[in-house]
Design a protein around this motif. Structure first.
Motif, short mmCIF file in Angstrom:
data_model
loop_
_atom_site.label_atom_id
_atom_site.label_comp_id
_atom_site.label_asym_id
_atom_site.label_seq_id
_atom_site.Cartn_x
_atom_site.Cartn_y
_atom_site.Cartn_z
N ASN A 129 0.82 -1.20 0.00
CA ASN A 129 0.00 0.00 0.00
C ASN A 129 0.86 1.26 0.00
N VAL A 130 1.01 1.85 -1.19
CA VAL A 130 1.75 3.10 -1.32
C VAL A 130 0.86 4.19 -1.93
N ASN A 131 -0.45 3.95 -1.89
CA ASN A 131 -1.46 4.89 -2.38
C ASN A 131 -1.34 5.21 -3.87
N ASP A 132 -0.77 4.27 -4.63
CA ASP A 132 -0.70 4.42 -6.08
C ASP A 132 -0.72 3.02 -6.69
N CYS A 133 -1.81 2.68 -7.32
CA CYS A 133 -1.99 1.31 -7.86
C CYS A 133 -0.91 0.94 -8.87
N ASN A 134 -0.49 1.89 -9.68
CA ASN A 134 0.55 1.61 -10.69
C ASN A 134 1.89 1.30 -10.04
N VAL A 135 2.24 2.05 -9.02
CA VAL A 135 3.49 1.80 -8.29
C VAL A 135 3.41 0.44 -7.60
N GLU A 136 2.28 0.14 -6.99
CA GLU A 136 2.09 -1.15 -6.33
C GLU A 136 2.25 -2.31 -7.31
N ALA A 137 1.67 -2.19 -8.50
CA ALA A 137 1.75 -3.25 -9.50
C ALA A 137 3.18 -3.44 -10.00
N ARG A 138 3.92 -2.35 -10.14
CA ARG A 138 5.33 -2.46 -10.56
C ARG A 138 6.18 -3.08 -9.46
N LEU A 139 5.95 -2.66 -8.23
CA LEU A 139 6.68 -3.22 -7.09
C LEU A 139 6.36 -4.71 -6.93
N ARG A 140 5.09 -5.08 -7.08
CA ARG A 140 4.66 -6.48 -7.00
C ARG A 140 5.37 -7.32 -8.06
N ALA A 141 5.49 -6.80 -9.26
CA ALA A 141 6.17 -7.53 -10.34
C ALA A 141 7.64 -7.75 -10.00
N ARG A 142 8.30 -6.73 -9.51
CA ARG A 142 9.73 -6.87 -9.16
C ARG A 142 9.94 -7.90 -8.06
N ILE A 143 9.08 -7.88 -7.06
CA ILE A 143 9.19 -8.84 -5.96
C ILE A 143 8.94 -10.26 -6.46
N LEU A 144 7.89 -10.44 -7.25
CA LEU A 144 7.54 -11.77 -7.75
C LEU A 144 8.63 -12.32 -8.66
N ILE A 145 9.16 -11.50 -9.54
CA ILE A 145 10.23 -11.95 -10.43
C ILE A 145 11.45 -12.36 -9.61
N SER A 146 11.78 -11.60 -8.58
CA SER A 146 12.91 -11.96 -7.71
C SER A 146 12.66 -13.30 -7.03
N MET A 147 11.44 -13.51 -6.57
CA MET A 147 11.10 -14.79 -5.93
C MET A 147 11.21 -15.94 -6.92
N LEU A 148 10.71 -15.75 -8.13
CA LEU A 148 10.78 -16.80 -9.15
C LEU A 148 12.22 -17.13 -9.51
N ASN A 149 13.05 -16.12 -9.63
CA ASN A 149 14.46 -16.35 -9.93
C ASN A 149 15.14 -17.11 -8.79
N ARG A 150 14.80 -16.78 -7.57
CA ARG A 150 15.35 -17.50 -6.41
C ARG A 150 14.92 -18.96 -6.42
N LEU A 151 13.66 -19.22 -6.72
CA LEU A 151 13.16 -20.60 -6.81
C LEU A 151 13.88 -21.38 -7.89
N ARG A 152 14.13 -20.73 -9.01
CA ARG A 152 14.79 -21.39 -10.14
C ARG A 152 16.18 -21.87 -9.73
N TYR A 153 16.90 -21.06 -8.98
CA TYR A 153 18.27 -21.43 -8.61
C TYR A 153 18.33 -22.45 -7.49
N GLU A 154 17.26 -22.58 -6.72
CA GLU A 154 17.24 -23.57 -5.65
C GLU A 154 16.72 -24.91 -6.12
#
Length: 155
Positions: A129-154
């Motif tokens: 919650n940063v009071n901007d839906c577009n910023v939240e969606a971009r932040l969510r994408a960065r976090i999810l991609i980082s998690m997926l990359n971490r899963l791939r290497y493990e």
């Protein structure tokens, strides 16, 4: 008792046909005739229920001998599929689409329930919650991609 929509019924039917197979080929018009719906209804189900986020690759060939091929994929064993998933996420992703990806990872037994729950909390609207839906969606994408990359290497 909750009544199922025609989209839910078509999805169940296609998943039943897929069963233990890795892929199926269907003709859109045949499925539409089977359910007495317009072919665009079949397109809708395939576009919304059989996505890379849900663990499927879809290919189609148009024309008289055309078909739709639905293939169940193992997300983390196939680097190309994981790259396609990351590409589908892009620069931003909705909470619903992120949920679908985490659910697929859980269904494929690539995550424990606890890991999935923690991912969902980290990706939730309340957390970001940063009071901007577009910023939240971009932040969510960065976090999810980082998690997926971490899963791939493990894996």
């Amino acid at each position: 008792m909750e009544e199922k929509s025609i989209s839910d019924i078509i999805e169940e039917y296609l998943k039943q046909i897929l069963g233990e197979s890795s892929q199926i080929e269907i003709r859109r018009s045949e499925i539409a005739n089977h359910f007495d719906v317009v072919p665009s209804q079949i397109n809708y189900v395939i576009k919304t229920r059989f996505t890379i986020q849900h663990g499927y690759l879809v290919q189609s060939k148009r024309g008289g001998g055309g078909y739709i091929r639905i293939e169940r994929v193992n997300l983390l064993d196939n680097v190309d599929v994981l790259n396609s998933l990351i590409q589908a996420i892009g620069d931003s992703i909705s909470e619903r689409d992120a949920y679908d990806i985490v659910r697929t990872l859980y269904d494929e037994k690539l995550l424990t329930r606890r890991e999935g729950d923690l991912m969902l909390v980290a990706l939730s609207k309340q957390t970001l919650n940063v009071n901007d839906c577009n910023v939240e969606a971009r932040l969510r994408a960065r976090i999810l991609i980082s998690m997926l990359n971490r899963l791939r290497y493990e894996s």
